[in-house]
Design an enzyme around this catalytic site. Structure first.
Site, mmCIF file in Angstrom:
data_model
loop_
_atom_site.group_PDB
_atom_site.id
_atom_site.type_symbol
_atom_site.label_atom_id
_atom_site.label_comp_id
_atom_site.label_asym_id
_atom_site.label_seq_id
_atom_site.Cartn_x
_atom_site.Cartn_y
_atom_site.Cartn_z
ATOM 1 N N GLU A 1 6.170 -12.106 14.377
ATOM 2 C CA GLU A 1 6.306 -14.029 14.756
ATOM 3 C C GLU A 1 4.547 -14.011 15.378
ATOM 4 O O GLU A 1 3.985 -14.945 14.560
ATOM 5 C CB GLU A 1 7.026 -13.988 15.583
ATOM 6 C CG GLU A 1 7.050 -15.546 15.976
ATOM 7 C CD GLU A 1 6.940 -16.325 15.077
ATOM 8 O OE1 GLU A 1 6.426 -16.820 14.162
ATOM 9 O OE2 GLU A 1 8.550 -16.268 14.912
ATOM 10 N N ASP B 1 2.187 -16.387 12.771
ATOM 11 C CA ASP B 1 1.761 -18.119 12.841
ATOM 12 C C ASP B 1 -0.040 -18.093 13.555
ATOM 13 O O ASP B 1 -0.670 -18.433 12.378
ATOM 14 C CB ASP B 1 1.795 -18.196 14.942
ATOM 15 C CG ASP B 1 4.212 -17.671 15.062
ATOM 16 O OD1 ASP B 1 4.131 -18.412 13.819
ATOM 17 O OD2 ASP B 1 4.694 -17.652 15.658
ATOM 18 N N SER C 1 8.984 -20.696 10.885
ATOM 19 C CA SER C 1 8.422 -20.025 11.594
ATOM 20 C C SER C 1 6.922 -20.440 11.338
ATOM 21 O O SER C 1 6.112 -20.379 11.572
ATOM 22 C CB SER C 1 8.807 -18.871 11.635
ATOM 23 O OG SER C 1 9.075 -18.073 12.621
#
Length: 519
Positions: free
Chosen positions: A249, A253, A449
């Protein structure tokens, strides 16, 4: 001693599937933060209603003006400090701007101060955590002063919304993966590298390896952006080396934002995964006078139904502050379709459900050369994931969604009665996902995400070109017709895509140049 009363909205139940192990060690040291009411609430509400109506004459407040006019009152902070002293608790930090006081003490001291019993629980997915049942109690003189008491329990509150492409999927169709730059080009992002901007990224675990970032950006031929790690509540950048864990994650990002706006500073706020940690991280990013992010990307969340109403209210109030400061907050709408992975019924994901964020849903995208040939709702079936979306149970219908209706998979439409999620969308299927580098390995990742940082990077490019923050973008996007590619095929479970706004992909995926013109 003063009599104490339950703090409204602080009630907790035993989480389904948890087993009580026993009492917490009374001498264990913990930190708890108390959120206080806002000064001049009526005046702030009046300002917010103008912002929500998209009034072009409202200028964003400075962080200094926000702290002075709409922070916590010094008298209120003094009351909390007196309460802390009476119970032997230490004040670690007081922040008038963020309206919070962080307290430290033992489990025994906090149990006595707030009249709660803290116990240890075990849960098959969350592991072991400190929990409580019932309400938090506060004395009469704090009853109107305190909005939330967070951190007594530390159960994991959110999960990351990313999915790694399953290796066993045969490449039966021409499904490809894309670099963030290819998507920026397919979605017609305006030119620019975001220089002068700061994008804040919220992370509740894991970390990044600078070596991964360096080789990833080099492989794309873009300069490495400045990445700063900001520690919140003792959490820090701690990569585990497992791409399937939160590292996936965090790295996803940073790599998406950094590839599209390498000229921007990226501030990554690491916090513990609890409602207290999550809210504090966003609050620290919003009020950060050093890095001053103009955009914040959040790829974590949990079903609206698992939040206490005090947490929802406290978090929403921080997001409201962001809107007043002209900070755009992009949040992933979830990867488990219309149920959001909750037991029973439809659920939207929070914080995406807050009316003060740009909720980002998912599509599945096919392209040929430099153009999109096909884009539908992301739904790879029960095991593969689907874009989150639906109708909030907690938040009223915002002015800019009035008159919309929601299309149902079973057929027909019904008027939108409360906040509809998402607002916008972008490529999210791991089968058509993003090529990233995690733990030295190249992998393809999807999930909503990826969509939150994609939109955050678009807004950062727009802000840099304009030399001013786009701010709270929702009213403008809903007013401007045709700034998004309308997605009309597919469903996310209970809800179907349709012409115009829908509860799968919102207004659609970005046409960056049109979005820039509208903002």
């Amino acid at each position: 001693m003063a009599t104490k009363h339950p703090l409204p909205g602080s009630e907790r139940n035993v989480e389904r599937g948890s087993k009580l192990i026993g009492d917490c060690d009374p001498s264990e040291k913990i930190e708890v933060f108390v959120m206080l009411r806002r000064q001049q609430q009526a005046q702030f509400d009046a300002l917010m209603s103008r912002i929500e109506a998209g009034d072009p004459n409202v200028k964003p407040l400075s962080r200094e003006a926000m702290a002075k006019d709409y922070g916590a009152a010094p008298d209120d902070v003094a009351k909390v400090k007196a309460f802390a002293a009476a119970h032997g608790l230490t004040v670690v930090r007081e922040d008038l701007a963020a309206r919070s006081v962080l307290l430290s003490g033992t489990v025994a001291q906090f149990q006595s101060a707030f009249e709660v019993k803290l116990e240890k629980y075990q849960h098959h997915t969350s592991g072991e955590f400190r929990g409580r049942t019932g309400a938090v109690n506060v004395p009469d003189d704090l009853h109107d002063v305190v909005e939330a008491v967070l951190g007594l329990d530390n159960r994991p509150q959110a999960r990351p919304h990313f999915r790694i492409r399953p290796p066993f999927r045969p490449a039966k169709t021409h499904q490809a993966s894309f670099t963030p730059l290819q998507l920026a080009s397919l979605y017609k992002f305006p030119q620019g590298d975001g220089s002068g901007q700061c994008v804040g990224i919220i992370e509740l675990g894991g970390g990044y390896d600078p070596a991964d970032l360096k080789s990833y950006f080099a492989s794309l031929g873009v300069p490495s952006p400045t990445v700063k790690s900001v520690s919140v509540d003792q959490a820090r950048n701690e990569p585990t080396g497992d791409p399937n864990g939160p590292d996936g994650e965090v790295t996803l990002d940073i790599e998406i934002v950094g590839a599209i706006v390498p000229g921007a500073t990226i501030a990554v706020y690491f916090a513990p995964n609890s409602d207290a940690g999550f809210i504090d991280a966003v609050s620290r990013a919003v009020h950060d006078t050093v890095n001053k992010p103009s955009v914040i990307s959040i790829s974590w969340g949990g079903p609206e139904s698992i939040w206490t109403s005090q947490s929802l209210k406290a978090f929403n109030s921080v997001l409201q502050t962001a809107a007043a400061l002209g900070v755009t907050v992009c949040a992933a709408s979830g990867d488990s379709g219309s149920s959001d992975g909750a037991n029973g019924g439809d659920n939207v994901d929070f914080p995406a459900a807050s009316p003060y964020v740009l909720a980002c849903g998912g599509t599945s995208l096919t392209a040929s050369g430099t153009s999109i040939t096909h884009e539908v709702v992301w739904n790879d079936g029960p095991q593969g994931g689907a874009g989150g979306g639906g109708v909030s149970g907690a938040f009223a219908l915002p002015a800019w969604q009035e008159g919309l209706s929601v299309a149902l998979s079973a057929g027909g439409k019904k008027p939108l009665a409360k906040r509809g999620v998402p607002d916008v969308a972008g490529d999210a299927s791991p089968l058509t996902g993003y090529t990233v580098l995690v733990g030295g390995t190249q992998t393809v990742v999807g999930g909503t995400s990826a969509v939150a940082p994609l939109w955050a990077a678009l807004i950062a490019r727009i802000n840099a070109a304009k030399g001013a923050p786009a701010g709270f973008v929702n009213p403008k996007l809903y007013k401007a017709a045709g700034v998004c590619n309308d997605i009309t095929q597919g469903n996310n479970g209970s809800f179907a895509a349709s012409k115009g706004w829908d509860a799968c992909t919102g207004l659609g995926s970005p046409n960056g140049q049109k979005v820039a013109a509208a903002l």
